[in-house]
Write a protein that holds these residues in place. Structure first.
Motif, short mmCIF file in Angstrom:
data_model
loop_
_atom_site.label_atom_id
_atom_site.label_comp_id
_atom_site.label_asym_id
_atom_site.label_seq_id
_atom_site.Cartn_x
_atom_site.Cartn_y
_atom_site.Cartn_z
N UNK A 321 -40.75 11.89 34.82
CA UNK A 321 -42.11 11.76 35.36
C UNK A 321 -42.15 12.02 36.87
N UNK A 322 -43.24 12.62 37.32
CA UNK A 322 -43.39 12.92 38.75
C UNK A 322 -43.31 11.65 39.59
N UNK A 323 -43.75 10.53 39.02
CA UNK A 323 -43.74 9.27 39.78
C UNK A 323 -42.33 8.84 40.14
N UNK A 324 -41.32 9.29 39.35
CA UNK A 324 -39.93 8.93 39.64
C UNK A 324 -39.45 9.59 40.94
N UNK A 325 -40.09 10.70 41.34
CA UNK A 325 -39.66 11.45 42.50
C UNK A 325 -40.36 11.03 43.78
N UNK A 326 -41.38 10.21 43.66
CA UNK A 326 -42.15 9.84 44.84
C UNK A 326 -41.30 9.09 45.85
N UNK A 327 -41.37 9.54 47.10
CA UNK A 327 -40.62 8.89 48.17
C UNK A 327 -39.15 9.25 48.22
N UNK A 328 -38.72 10.18 47.39
CA UNK A 328 -37.31 10.58 47.37
C UNK A 328 -37.12 11.95 48.00
N UNK A 329 -36.13 12.07 48.84
CA UNK A 329 -35.74 13.36 49.40
C UNK A 329 -34.58 13.91 48.57
N UNK A 330 -34.77 15.10 48.00
CA UNK A 330 -33.70 15.70 47.19
C UNK A 330 -33.88 17.20 47.15
N UNK A 331 -32.79 17.93 46.93
CA UNK A 331 -32.87 19.40 46.92
C UNK A 331 -33.29 19.96 45.56
N UNK A 332 -34.03 19.17 44.78
CA UNK A 332 -34.40 19.59 43.44
C UNK A 332 -35.92 19.53 43.27
N UNK A 333 -36.42 20.41 42.40
CA UNK A 333 -37.81 20.32 41.97
C UNK A 333 -37.86 19.51 40.67
N UNK A 334 -39.06 19.19 40.24
CA UNK A 334 -39.19 18.44 38.99
C UNK A 334 -38.63 19.23 37.81
N UNK A 335 -38.74 20.56 37.86
CA UNK A 335 -38.23 21.37 36.75
C UNK A 335 -36.71 21.46 36.74
N UNK A 336 -36.07 21.05 37.82
CA UNK A 336 -34.60 21.00 37.84
C UNK A 336 -34.07 19.75 37.15
N UNK A 337 -34.95 18.81 36.81
CA UNK A 337 -34.53 17.51 36.29
C UNK A 337 -34.85 17.37 34.81
N UNK A 338 -34.02 16.62 34.12
CA UNK A 338 -34.30 16.20 32.75
C UNK A 338 -33.52 14.93 32.48
N UNK A 339 -33.89 14.25 31.42
CA UNK A 339 -33.12 13.08 31.01
C UNK A 339 -32.24 13.45 29.82
N UNK A 340 -30.94 13.19 29.98
CA UNK A 340 -30.01 13.32 28.87
C UNK A 340 -29.90 11.97 28.18
N UNK A 341 -30.08 11.96 26.86
CA UNK A 341 -30.20 10.69 26.13
C UNK A 341 -29.53 10.80 24.77
N UNK A 342 -28.93 9.73 24.35
CA UNK A 342 -28.66 9.52 22.93
C UNK A 342 -28.75 8.02 22.65
N UNK A 343 -28.77 7.71 21.37
CA UNK A 343 -29.11 6.35 20.95
C UNK A 343 -28.17 5.29 21.54
N UNK A 344 -26.91 5.66 21.73
CA UNK A 344 -25.98 4.67 22.25
C UNK A 344 -24.55 5.00 21.91
N UNK A 345 -24.12 6.24 22.21
CA UNK A 345 -22.80 6.73 21.81
C UNK A 345 -21.89 7.04 22.98
N UNK A 346 -22.32 6.73 24.21
CA UNK A 346 -21.54 7.09 25.41
C UNK A 346 -20.59 5.95 25.76
N UNK A 347 -19.35 6.29 26.07
CA UNK A 347 -18.34 5.28 26.36
C UNK A 347 -18.80 4.34 27.47
N UNK A 348 -18.49 3.07 27.32
CA UNK A 348 -18.96 2.05 28.27
C UNK A 348 -18.47 2.33 29.69
#
Length: 487
Positions: A321-348
């Motif tokens: 969401x665009x609101x996640x970027x508010x107030x943040x300085x970063x070399x990325x646009x919103x289209x450079x970002x995504x969320x990688x997700x799975x139900x719960x299979x990543x090592x602790x």
């Protein structure tokens, strides 16, 4: 890390008969000295055809499983390529530069000889690794060899791998369904089983005396305040089932990766979700992908070999969401970002605040009311920030293999969501998403290596003969399918 090869490289120098043999030998010894411990120096310098068998017999007797063919001078193009053909493992070619200033009796012309070597390798249909600039002094050649080691390790792993799967892909989930012929083309063995086979094996482990020990190990990992403690006996029983299956069905294969059908019947019949167990085995170097994603688990195994560290498999899942970027300085646009997700299979070890949870999406259908029971068993938390390589090797619907890799990072940004999840930033992700992932019909599952390992992945693909490769191209380099009038 278990279940991945240990690379034992050897170097064999070659010499063309009209050049000084001693020059090649001296330069070979200098490379070994610059490399340090771990590179076996074969004393046989290949000059004639009879030397090929002598050199191969020597390196095999010393346990070498990766070979560096070193052109200390121009080199005998036929015999050096026979070394490559007959070795039976990963092979690299590099050559000596003229570093000592003597361009009369001390000139080796390996710069020229590498061209003839490459031509003869092509005639024989061979695919050794040749570095981007394969000629150098002793220190430079030693660096080339060290940089090749991850790809050599992954090559050995792929050629000795068996993928064991359980169940067909879930209905209406064609994304993970790909022809398995590409696996056989790579030299990977495949064993396909029914979910019923796995369920029967699970029931046979019901009174396994090792369960209590596994439960204690899980408690140590999860902490004593785990709200879903009651599920651990079932998960431990399942973990032992998978580990025993691996050993009983390994056969002639040195390495094993698994993939299982984890929904929709799994929860009702096994009475838990397998995500946490999948994460624990993957952390040990035995990848277990979900949703019967055979190429996903192959990709995870490759990444484990390349990086020498745990990997994960995530959905390229949702926008940020665009609101996640508010107030943040970063070399990325919103289209450079995504969320990688799975139900719960990543090592602790890869998560912040790792904790056991429940499969929230499944619960909506299976347990809409009350506390979760059969949907328990995920491991959840935000993925730790740092460099990542998002990648995949995939069998194409029309046959053949295709791959991609994109280097980026996981941002230090709270996701405020559930599952194993992180905010990923990949330069030019929007264009990569459209013109590689969509255009070339890649599924939503992406493997993730922690660190930047795209170079080694690309080198491995070349050795394996995978020609179709995509990456996140800079804005200055349009994709073939990109509309030139878009901007």
């Amino acid at each position: 890390m278990q279940n991945i090869p240990v690379v034992r490289p050897a170097i064999v120098a070659v010499s063309r008969s009209c050049f000084p043999l001693a020059l090649s030998e001296r330069r070979r010894s200098a490379v070994v000295k610059a490399y340090g411990d771990g590179l076996y120096e074969c004393p046989v310098c290949v000059e004639q055809e009879g030397d090929v068998d002598k050199a191969l017999g020597d390196v095999r007797a010393h346990g070498a499983n990766a070979l560096v063919v070193y052109l200390g001078n121009f080199g005998p193009e036929t015999y050096e390529t026979l070394l490559c053909r007959e070795f039976g493992g990963p092979v690299m070619f590099c050559a000596a530069g003229e570093g000592d200033g003597d361009l009369v009796d001390g000139r080796g012309d390996a710069f020229c000889g590498m061209l003839n070597a490459s031509y003869n390798l092509g005639l024989r249909g061979l695919r050794p690794h040749i570095p981007s600039y394969p000629v150098g002094n002793a220190e430079e050649c030693a660096r080339m060899i060290r940089e090749w080691m991850p790809a050599a390790r992954a090559y050995i792993g792929v050629k000795g791998l068996k993928v064991i799967s359980f169940g067909p892909r879930p209905a209406d989930f064609l994304a993970c369904n790909a022809p398995i012929k590409g696996l056989y083309d790579l030299g990977v063995e495949v064993e396909e089983n029914s979910e019923l086979d796995l369920l029967a094996a699970y029931h046979r482990h019901e009174d396994d005396g090792r369960i209590a020990g596994v439960v204690e190990d899980m408690r140590a990992e999860l902490g004593r305040d785990n709200p879903y403690e009651g599920i651990l006996d079932r998960l431990a029983q399942y973990e032992l089932t998978l580990l025993d299956w691996v050993e009983e069905h390994r056969g002639r294969s040195a390495y094993v990766a698994l993939t299982t059908k984890c929904w929709p019947a799994f929860q009702t019949e096994f009475r838990f979700v397998p995500c946490y167990v999948n994460s624990r085995l993957t952390a040990r170097g035995i990848p277990v992908s979900c949703e019967v994603d055979i190429y996903g688990t192959l990709s995870e195994f490759i990444g484990t070999c390349l990086s020498g560290k745990p990997v994960t498999l995530l959905d390229i899942n949702n926008t940020v969401p665009a609101s996640y970027l508010e107030g943040r300085e970063m070399p990325y646009t919103q289209q450079d970002l995504f969320m990688g997700f799975h139900c719960g299979n990543t090592a602790s070890c890869l998560l912040r605040g790792a904790h056991m949870g429940f499969q929230r999406i499944m619960k909506r259908d299976l347990e809409p009311e009350g506390e979760p029971d059969i949907t328990r068993g995920t491991i959840e938390g935000d993925i730790k920030p740092g460099a990542v390589t998002v990648y995949r090797l995939q069998g194409k619907a029309e046959g053949g293999l295709s791959a991609y890799a994109a280097q980026g990072e996981v941002l230090d940004m709270p996701t405020r969501s559930f599952g194993s999840i992180g905010v990923f930033a990949v330069p030019q992700m929007g264009r990569f998403y459209r013109h590689v992932l969509i255009e070339r019909h890649f599924p939503h599952h992406a493997a993730v290596m922690f660190g930047h390992h795209g170079r080694s992945f690309f080198d491995l693909l070349r050795m394996l003969g995978v020609q179709e490769f995509g990456y996140n191209q800079p804005k200055s380099l349009p994709y073939p399918t990109e509309n030139p009038f878009e901007n």
